[in-house]
Scaffold this motif. Structure first.
Motif, PDB file in Angstrom:
ATOM      1  N   TYR A1192       0.837  -1.205   0.000  1.00 50.01           N
ATOM      2  CA  TYR A1192       0.000   0.000   0.000  1.00 50.01           C
ATOM      3  C   TYR A1192       0.868   1.250   0.000  1.00 50.01           C
ATOM      4  O   TYR A1192       0.622   2.205  -0.765  1.00 50.01           O
ATOM      5  N   LEU A1193       1.880   1.266   0.862  1.00 51.36           N
ATOM      6  CA  LEU A1193       2.771   2.429   0.905  1.00 51.36           C
ATOM      7  C   LEU A1193       3.491   2.608  -0.430  1.00 51.36           C
ATOM      8  O   LEU A1193       3.681   3.731  -0.909  1.00 51.36           O
ATOM      9  N   ARG A1194       3.900   1.466  -1.015  1.00 53.89           N
ATOM     10  CA  ARG A1194       4.588   1.576  -2.300  1.00 53.89           C
ATOM     11  C   ARG A1194       3.660   2.124  -3.381  1.00 53.89           C
ATOM     12  O   ARG A1194       4.022   3.001  -4.151  1.00 53.89           O
ATOM     13  N   LEU A1195       2.422   1.615  -3.437  1.00 53.68           N
ATOM     14  CA  LEU A1195       1.471   2.077  -4.438  1.00 53.68           C
ATOM     15  C   LEU A1195       1.088   3.530  -4.201  1.00 53.68           C
ATOM     16  O   LEU A1195       0.894   4.300  -5.156  1.00 53.68           O
ATOM     17  N   LYS A1196       0.985   3.908  -2.931  1.00 54.74           N
ATOM     18  CA  LYS A1196       0.643   5.293  -2.628  1.00 54.74           C
ATOM     19  C   LYS A1196       1.748   6.224  -3.120  1.00 54.74           C
ATOM     20  O   LYS A1196       1.477   7.274  -3.736  1.00 54.74           O
ATOM     21  N   ALA A1197       2.986   5.803  -2.842  1.00 55.14           N
ATOM     22  CA  ALA A1197       4.114   6.612  -3.318  1.00 55.14           C
ATOM     23  C   ALA A1197       4.172   6.615  -4.835  1.00 55.14           C
ATOM     24  O   ALA A1197       4.440   7.643  -5.464  1.00 55.14           O
ATOM     25  N   ALA A1198       3.915   5.430  -5.446  1.00 53.74           N
ATOM     26  CA  ALA A1198       3.955   5.356  -6.907  1.00 53.74           C
ATOM     27  C   ALA A1198       2.850   6.207  -7.526  1.00 53.74           C
ATOM     28  O   ALA A1198       3.054   6.874  -8.542  1.00 53.74           O
ATOM     29  N   GLU A1202       3.410   9.155  -9.996  1.00 51.72           N
ATOM     30  CA  GLU A1202       2.766   9.150 -11.307  1.00 51.72           C
ATOM     31  C   GLU A1202       1.959  10.425 -11.516  1.00 51.72           C
ATOM     32  O   GLU A1202       1.891  10.974 -12.613  1.00 51.72           O
ATOM     33  N   LYS A1203       1.344  10.877 -10.453  1.00 52.73           N
ATOM     34  CA  LYS A1203       0.519  12.067 -10.550  1.00 52.73           C
ATOM     35  C   LYS A1203       1.370  13.312 -10.802  1.00 52.73           C
ATOM     36  O   LYS A1203       0.955  14.238 -11.527  1.00 52.73           O
ATOM     37  N   TYR A1286      10.236  12.990 -10.004  1.00 56.53           N
ATOM     38  CA  TYR A1286       9.344  11.841  -9.939  1.00 56.53           C
ATOM     39  C   TYR A1286       9.307  11.046 -11.232  1.00 56.53           C
ATOM     40  O   TYR A1286       8.630  10.047 -11.329  1.00 56.53           O
ATOM     41  N   GLY A1287      10.018  11.482 -12.238  1.00 58.60           N
ATOM     42  CA  GLY A1287      10.012  10.782 -13.508  1.00 58.60           C
ATOM     43  C   GLY A1287       9.680  11.736 -14.644  1.00 58.60           C
ATOM     44  O   GLY A1287       9.585  12.965 -14.464  1.00 58.60           O
ATOM     45  N   GLY A1288       9.482  11.185 -15.802  1.00 67.26           N
ATOM     46  CA  GLY A1288       9.220  12.047 -16.932  1.00 67.26           C
ATOM     47  C   GLY A1288       8.684  11.289 -18.113  1.00 67.26           C
ATOM     48  O   GLY A1288       8.225  10.160 -18.005  1.00 67.26           O
ATOM     49  N   GLU A1289       8.766  11.938 -19.301  1.00 77.21           N
ATOM     50  CA  GLU A1289       8.201  11.375 -20.513  1.00 77.21           C
ATOM     51  C   GLU A1289       9.069  11.785 -21.681  1.00 77.21           C
ATOM     52  O   GLU A1289       9.660  12.881 -21.689  1.00 77.21           O
ATOM     53  N   PHE A1290       9.136  10.918 -22.683  1.00 76.24           N
ATOM     54  CA  PHE A1290       9.980  11.119 -23.846  1.00 76.24           C
ATOM     55  C   PHE A1290       9.094  10.981 -25.088  1.00 76.24           C
ATOM     56  O   PHE A1290       8.506   9.925 -25.302  1.00 76.24           O
ATOM     57  N   PHE A1393       4.946  -0.179 -12.281  1.00 72.41           N
ATOM     58  CA  PHE A1393       3.526  -0.139 -12.616  1.00 72.41           C
ATOM     59  C   PHE A1393       2.695  -0.557 -11.424  1.00 72.41           C
ATOM     60  O   PHE A1393       3.042  -1.473 -10.698  1.00 72.41           O
ATOM     61  N   MET A1394       1.560   0.126 -11.219  1.00 70.64           N
ATOM     62  CA  MET A1394       0.631  -0.271 -10.152  1.00 70.64           C
ATOM     63  C   MET A1394      -0.143  -1.513 -10.589  1.00 70.64           C
ATOM     64  O   MET A1394      -0.386  -1.734 -11.764  1.00 70.64           O
ATOM     65  N   LYS A1395      -0.533  -2.299  -9.574  1.00 76.21           N
ATOM     66  CA  LYS A1395      -1.344  -3.468  -9.872  1.00 76.21           C
ATOM     67  C   LYS A1395      -2.760  -3.071 -10.242  1.00 76.21           C
ATOM     68  O   LYS A1395      -3.263  -2.039  -9.816  1.00 76.21           O
ATOM     69  N   SER A1396      -3.376  -3.926 -11.040  1.00 79.09           N
ATOM     70  CA  SER A1396      -4.778  -3.680 -11.374  1.00 79.09           C
ATOM     71  C   SER A1396      -5.640  -3.834 -10.142  1.00 79.09           C
ATOM     72  O   SER A1396      -5.446  -4.740  -9.353  1.00 79.09           O
ATOM     73  N   PRO A1397      -6.621  -2.924  -9.912  1.00 78.65           N
ATOM     74  CA  PRO A1397      -7.479  -3.088  -8.728  1.00 78.65           C
ATOM     75  C   PRO A1397      -8.429  -4.268  -8.830  1.00 78.65           C
ATOM     76  O   PRO A1397      -9.061  -4.613  -7.872  1.00 78.65           O
ATOM     77  N   THR A1398      -8.544  -4.868  -9.992  1.00 81.41           N
ATOM     78  CA  THR A1398      -9.449  -6.024 -10.131  1.00 81.41           C
ATOM     79  C   THR A1398      -8.689  -7.164 -10.784  1.00 81.41           C
ATOM     80  O   THR A1398      -8.789  -7.389 -11.981  1.00 81.41           O
TER      81      THR A1398
END
Length: 1402
Positions: A1192-1198, A1202-1203, A1286-1290, A1393-1398
């Motif tokens: 949970y902490l990892r996904l929250k940080a991710a 991502e945001k 936090y990252g970027g885009e190319f 990548f975050m896991k799928s919620p379903t």
């Protein structure tokens, strides 16, 4: 006077000497040197005994040798000097003996101290095993009037019981006193026959038995008379008896050789150190070495040495012939001491890679003057190519020249060698051949002389072909580095030689040999494995024709000790509550309480230690564990205070010792009153009552115990209340009037004719509260057999639990009056022939639970009632399945019927209506069916005159039965109304009509179907659906000709409530059916959906999200109208900001937002269908919670990263085509928190702002690259890199510049139309659905990734998905759309990548 001193180290190691198959007992304790010294006889006593033993009888001097006085004086002087010298020798011998003992004790103390310092307990196997003879019986030939000793070593778990037989008749030492002596110590079972007679010649057998099987070993004993005594003394191969004799030395083995591994050609030594008393250099112990139960003789290939400190066997030139089980047997004063371990010999490196291993066991048979048959055993081939044949070589004795005997390889493991010279001696060897080359030669055979022999050993077996493959292979855990492998013998042995066992690591394709010499038995211990690794095994059978096919592989097994190391296999906790029950001045009887934690297996032994109250050194009381919690400690000193402690043992070993008891004085009890009762326990603990039980005192006083008083007090209070005013004679008491939830303690006092004795130790505190789900004993009668029984369903149980039944609190055991059975949680006690003797109070206790128990008093009235019912069940006359009943048929006819279980063809019956018999005719029709047992009467005209009583009387042989039906009043009115209705229905059914009115069903996919059946329809008949008078037009028009119509209502919910109507009509008439889906009908539909959905519900699945931890339950369909309840620790959860409850059409979920330690625990969802509750659970605690919280902490940080990472929001196309001399502006909107850095590249080279190409970044939001007056040199691949912490885009753009006047390049796949001059490129329009793009590979800094073109053929640039499209959790659910920001590739170090919620359902 002879005496015997047993050293303390010998007393301690009482367990049998075992081989590598056996177990090792590990209970350690260091004993005080002073304690051991006390067991020895003093030096003076030894000296006196030695002098007495050495004294010779008085010598009478003959007359002719009479000496003079001077001669006599000289003789006495010399004799005195000799006696003094002899005394000095005796003292020196005694000193050496004592010094050796002290040395032995010092060595043992040092070993024990090292063992205690390391704190390492080698817990080895405790797996069940059937008996197996490690060392079998050997045949003996002895002289008459001499003793013989047969001995063997047996392994098995539980320890086998060995019985001896002579010629199939059990040997009983009591029948012939002094003739036989049976012993069993140190794991050696022996039968000693003293003063053998010729009649003792017979076949003797030892039969070992335990619950898992039986094993037998046989041997022949031949008794001969000496020559001249009436019988020949030729013993043939019988050895001289003087060669094997028991040693007179005391020998104890210390360090023993272990399982060993060697390689062909190398050398190895097997050493076993020992202590010998006395240690005389010229008298070493007598030792024998065996390989696979065959006695070894000293030779160049087996060098043996033995001294007072060690026995050594050296194998200087190892070959695979040397592989096997080696046993050292040393003859001692008390019998024999043995030790065994396996030696594995692997193949040496072959001369050519891939060549086979060397053959073995080369031996000559059928020896003649010019002919010898040589046979051998084939090697094991695992990863090598199959063996294609063998070469046989010979060599004359004394020569080193080998000559090959066969030109072509022979394919079987035997070969006749011709051309030998008469009288010459030869050796033979064999080499194996395969496609890779020739193996190393085998060990040469023994010397063979070519002579015509009248009789020589011949090769047995004429059946050709290899054996069939062995059967099922099973591998079980043994130790932390070995595995026990068993298999079934082949169906076709074909002169089997042995077996080869192969193994491989799970996941590997390479097999390795476990043995390199054929093993004869069908079980083998594979040593030298890697702890924690998993292996599979296979077996091949071997004979002279080669190897059989491989057996099937065993199941994978992980190498670890058989007992495991988990908490469920831990040692017990310490016992406690040590109390004194009796003392006679030299001994004290103790009792104690069981450990609070048994460690996962049953406690099977207790060990007691004692010490003086003023000493710190503990001494062992019992070397063998006691099973009961009571022990008498002997050999104590009167008037001394002692302390005691107890240790408990189970399958895993011996646990920690208890705390020392209070000092107890050893003095004889002389009081006339009884001692204390002990072992207080409780049964049937309920909210207001319980039953207390105890055991009788060990010390009864001056008279027998006549009763008991029980005292009770609340926990923490010293005010005890006596519960019984008169002493009870039995050892239990039911206590009533308790306060629910209150905790009590008890004590018991015994009474005899002299008064009340000492009170027992206080009981354990007991809380007056029944266990959740407690059931009581139920008395009943079996409906099928008529048996009377008592039954209890336990509210809790475990694998080791047993139901213990008692009558009047005395265990029933094996009693012919009752039979006890158990199935799952339920145990039943069935009475075989119940009568008044069975009356009493019955109780049952479920062991290894938290006090599950119950009782029931069987009274005479209850027994009589059940006996009557039992008789009725066991002696049926004419049983009826159904009594007289009525049924309204079509046209309003009424059928009266009953059904018997069975009718014979001779049955007779009659119907009586209102006391008047009715016969067939006159509007009544009667019939019966023997096959179905139905008797019926049909009344054609059922009117008001038909009211009354209907009776049928049946006679079937001697059996009679009567059944009546009263149709009067309201009951008759209902029947009459139904008959009139059926008459009207008959009229209605003349036109189109509903044969079944509207009803609902629920499919397995939880779709609600409104269905009805129609009849008497034709093509012109119309059918319409309505809801609340609004017509419903289904996708599939109703087909009335099929006889059934249905309206599906998918995803049923509250919005589907209402009145549904079906209308059927044609020119013959109209019929209507209405179903109101509301109220109870709606609830029934929801319950029906819940029943299917609940049955299909998966186990709760843990899914972490950036918002928290979510528990999901997948099912065929979910709607909020279903009765679902979420619980945490048995408490209902309501939806809140902290605990959110919701669901989709395919799952229900509960999310814990911002979880903390308070949310740990057991979660469950309950889906109720009105009849059954479907429960799914999840234990969110321990490691599961820790892992989920970290995720949970990892996904929250991710999610946060991502945001807030840098990205291109929009504005850039894929491809730009522009005419030269025009201005090109590439502008995009970027975003990120904090503000990202923007870098532009051209052809993977960073772009620097110039007058020609200007770079701007306005307002930390708009990034632009403006190229003024473009030229063809400006064509290329442009890219922008937007990134922050936090990252970027190319993002890449392809720019094509064409010259004025040239034709505009054609649009290619993924290219937009030509950009407008000077203006910025066309922004993307509504994006096409995202395609599955491969996960971009992060590139290094300042190294843009290659362009990724969109596969969508469109003129408008298509934005790329930053992440791959997530897969649907199930085939039915729609594919979730990926986010659609502007296309691009993430920065070189994107977040995970975050896991799928379903996730997919299980």
């Amino acid at each position: 006077m002879a005496y015997k001193v047993i050293p303390w180290y010998k007393k301690k190691h009482v367990s049998q000497v075992k081989s590598d198959y056996a177990y090792h007992h590990t209970k350690h304790a260091v004993k005080q040197h002073t304690e051991r010294k006390s067991s020895f006889i003093s030096v003076s006593q030894v000296q006196a005994q030695a002098e007495e033993a050495m004294t010779e009888p008085a010598y009478v001097i003959p007359v002719f040798r009479q000496r003079t006085a001077e001669e006599t004086e000289e003789y006495q002087r010399v004799a005195t000097n000799v006696g003094k010298g002899l005394s000095v020798i005796q003292e020196e011998l005694h000193r050496m003996r004592m010094a050796t003992k002290a040395q032995v004790e010092s060595l043992e103390i040092e070993r024990e101290v090292k063992g205690m310092m390391t704190r390492r307990l080698d817990l080895l196997d405790e797996i069940p095993k059937m008996p197996d003879f490690l060392l079998a019986l050997r045949s003996h030939a002895v002289w008459e009037k001499t003793p013989v000793k047969l001995f063997c070593t047996v392994e098995g778990n539980p320890r086998p019981i060995v019985k001896w037989y002579k010629g199939g008749v059990p040997v009983n030492p009591l029948n012939v006193p002094g003739k036989y002596k049976i012993e069993s110590k140190y794991g050696v079972h022996s039968l000693i026959i003293s003063r053998c007679m010729v009649s003792d010649t017979a076949e003797y057998s030892a039969v070992a038995t335990n619950p898992h099987g039986t094993a037998t070993s046989k041997a022949m004993v031949t008794v001969r008379r000496p020559a001249g005594a009436g019988e020949s003394s030729q013993l043939g191969l019988v050895p001289h008896l003087t060669d094997i004799h028991p040693s007179k030395l005391e020998v104890s083995l210390l360090d023993r050789f272990r399982v060993s591994f060697g390689v062909e050609g190398s050398s190895i030594s097997l050493v076993c150190t020992m202590v010998v008393v006395p240690d005389l250099p010229n008298v070493p112990p007598y030792a024998q070495w065996y390989r696979d139960d065959k006695l070894l003789k000293p030779s160049k290939l087996a060098e043996m040495a033995v001294s007072g400190s060690a026995a050594r066997l050296t194998l200087p030139h190892l070959a695979k012939d040397d592989e096997g089980l080696y046993t050292l047997r040393i003859f001692t004063k008390d019998g024999t001491a043995e030790h065994s371990a396996y030696l594995f010999v692997s193949d040496a490196t072959p001369f050519a890679a891939g060549a086979p291993g060397a053959p073995m066991s080369v031996k000559a048979y059928d020896i003649n003057s010019d002919y010898v048959l040589v046979a051998w055993k084939p090697p094991n081939t695992v990863n090598e190519a199959p063996i294609s044949g063998y070469f046989v070589d010979r060599c004359e004795a004394g020569s080193d020249t080998w000559v090959q005997c066969n030109d072509a390889p022979v394919k079987v493991c035997k070969y006749p060698v011709h051309g030998l010279s008469v009288g010459h001696s030869y050796h033979f060897r064999v080499r194996a051949v395969n496609s890779a080359g020739i193996s190393r030669p085998s060990r040469k055979s023994d010397k063979v002389t070519a002579l015509d022999a009248a009789e020589s050993e011949r090769l047995q077996g004429t059946e050709e072909g290899v054996p069939s493959a062995p059967g099922k292979v099973a591998a079980t855990r043994n130790t932390k580095s070995s595995v026990f492998v068993q298999w079934e013998a082949p169906k076709h042995l074909k002169n089997l030689v042995g077996y080869y066992i192969d193994g491989r690591v799970v996941g590997s394709k390479e097999w390795f040999p476990c043995n390199n010499k054929p093993f004869k038995h069908t079980r083998f211990v594979v040593h030298g494995l890697i702890p924690g690794e998993s292996y599979v095994f296979r077996v091949q059978a071997v004979n002279i024709f080669g190897l059989s096919d491989e057996s099937q592989e065993s199941s994978p097994i992980s190498v670890e000790p058989a007992l495991g190391k988990g908490a469920e296999y831990a040692t017990p906790s310490a016992p406690y509550g040590i109390t004194m029950l009796s003392s006679d001045g030299s001994s004290i009887t103790l009792a104690w309480r069981s450990p609070k934690h048994c460690g996962g297996s049953k406690v099977n032994a207790y060990y007691v230690d004692e010490r003086d109250a003023d000493s710190l050194v503990w001494k062992e009381v019992n070397l063998t564990g006691v099973k009961d919690r009571i022990c008498t400690v002997d050999n104590l000193t009167e008037g001394t205070f002692y302390e005691f402690r107890v240790q408990a043992g189970n399958m895993a070993g011996v646990g920690l010792p208890s705390a020392p008891s209070l000092p107890m004085k050893c003095e004889a009890w002389t009081m006339e009153q009884p001692g204390p009762a002990y072992d207080l326990s409780f049964s049937e603990v309920r909210s207001h009552s319980l039953v207390i039980l105890w055991k009788a005192p060990v010390y009864s006083g001056a008279s027998a115990v006549s009763g008991y008083f029980v005292d009770m007090a609340k926990k923490g209070s010293s005010e005890f209340v006596t519960l019984n005013q008169e002493a009870v004679t039995h050892r239990y008491l039911q206590v009533t009037g308790l306060e629910e939830g209150e905790t009590y303690v008890f004590k018991v006092r015994a009474v005899n004719a002299n008064g009340v004795g000492r009170a027992s130790q206080l009981s354990e505190p007991v809380c007056a509260r029944a266990l959740p789900g407690t059931h009581e004993i139920v008395a009943g009668v079996d409906e099928e057999t008529g048996d009377i029984f008592l039954s209890l369903e336990a509210c809790e149980i475990c694998e080791t639990s047993k139901f213990v039944w008692s009558k009047n609190y005395k265990p029933i055991g094996d009693c012919p009056r009752v039979a006890v059975t158990a199935k799952g949680r339920t145990s039943r006690l069935t009475f075989t022939n119940p009568d008044k003797d069975d009356l009493g109070k019955y109780s049952v206790v479920v062991t290894d639970t938290d006090g599950v128990s119950a009782s029931h008093t069987l009274t005479e009235d209850a027994l009589n009632t059940m006996l009557e019912l039992s008789y009725a069940i066991r002696h049926p006359i004419v049983p009826l399945k159904h009594g007289l009943n009525y049924e309204v048929l079509e046209k309003g006819h009424v059928r009266f019927w009953l059904q018997a279980v069975k009718l014979s063809p001779s049955v007779s019956y009659r119907f009586i209506v209102n006391n008047k018999e009715v016969t067939s005719g006159e509007g009544h029709k009667m019939s019966h069916d023997v096959a179905t047992g139905i008797i019926q009467m049909t009344v054609d005209n059922f009117t008001r005159a038909s009211e009354g009583t209907y009776t049928v009387q049946i006679h079937d042989g001697k059996a009679k039965v009567q059944s009546s039906l009263v149709l009067v009043g309201d009951v008759f009115k209902v029947a009459l109304k139904e008959a009139e209705f059926q008459r009207k229905e008959h009229i209605r059914k003349q036109g189109p009509h509903f044969s079944e009115y509207l009803y609902f069903t629920v499919t397995e996919h939880c779709t609600v179907m409104l269905a009805c059946k129609v009849a008497n329809v034709k093509k012109e008949t119309t059918f319409h659906w309505y809801k609340e008078e609004d017509e419903i037009v289904p996708d599939t028009p109703p087909n009335v000709m099929s006889g059934a119509c249905a309206l599906p209502i998918p995803l049923f919910s509250r919005k589907d409530q209402g009145v549904y109507k079906a209308v059927l009509s044609d020119d013959r008439g109209k019929d209507t059916s209405v179903l109101d889906i509301s109220g109870q009908v709606f609830d029934d539909i929801i319950n029906a959906i819940a029943q299917i959905a609940g049955a299909s519900a998966s186990e709760l699945v843990l899914q972490c999200t950036p918002e928290g931890i979510r528990l999901q339950c997948y099912m065929n369909y979910y709607t909020e109208e279903m009765k679902t309840v979420w619980k945490h620790k048995e408490s209902k959860i309501s939806s809140s900001e902290k605990m959110r409850i919701g669901g989709t059409a395919e799952m229900a979920w509960m999310q814990i937002c911002d979880p903390s330690d308070k949310e740990k625990g057991h979660y469950s969802i309950e889906i109720s269908d009105g009849v059954k509750t479907h429960t799914r659970t999840f234990d969110l605690s321990g490691q599961a919670y820790t892992d989920a919280y970290e995720e949970y902490l990892r996904l929250k940080a991710a999610a946060f990263a991502e945001k807030n990472r840098g990205r291109v929001v929009g504005g850039l196309p894929d491809v730009v085509t522009i005419m030269e001399e025009k201005s090109l502006s590439l502008t995009c909107t970027v975003w990120g928190e904090p503000t990202p850095e923007v870098t532009w590249f051209k052809n993977e080279q960073e772009v620097i702002s110039t007058e020609h190409a200007k770079l701007t970044f306005d307002g930390s939001k708009f990034a632009s690259l403006v190229i003024d007056r473009v030229t063809p040199e400006d064509s290329g691949k442009y890219s922008i890199n937007v990134r922050n912490k936090y990252g970027g885009e190319f993002v890449e753009i392809t720019v094509s510049v064409y010259k004025h006047g040239e034709q505009i390049p054609e649009h290619k796949l993924g290219q937009p139309k030509m950009a407008t001059p000077v203006a910025t490129s066309v922004p993307p329009k509504s994006p096409a659905p995202p395609s599955k793009t491969p996960t971009p590979t992060p590139s290094k800094a300042h190294t843009p990734a290659p362009s990724v073109k969109s596969p969508t053929p469109a003129s408008t640039p298509v934005p790329k998905s930053p992440t791959p499209t997530p897969k649907s959790p199930t085939p039915k659910s729609p594919t979730p759309k990926s986010p659609t920001p502007s296309r691009g590739i993430k920065s070189p170090t994107p977040p995970r990548f975050m896991k799928s919620p379903t996730p997919p359902r299980k």
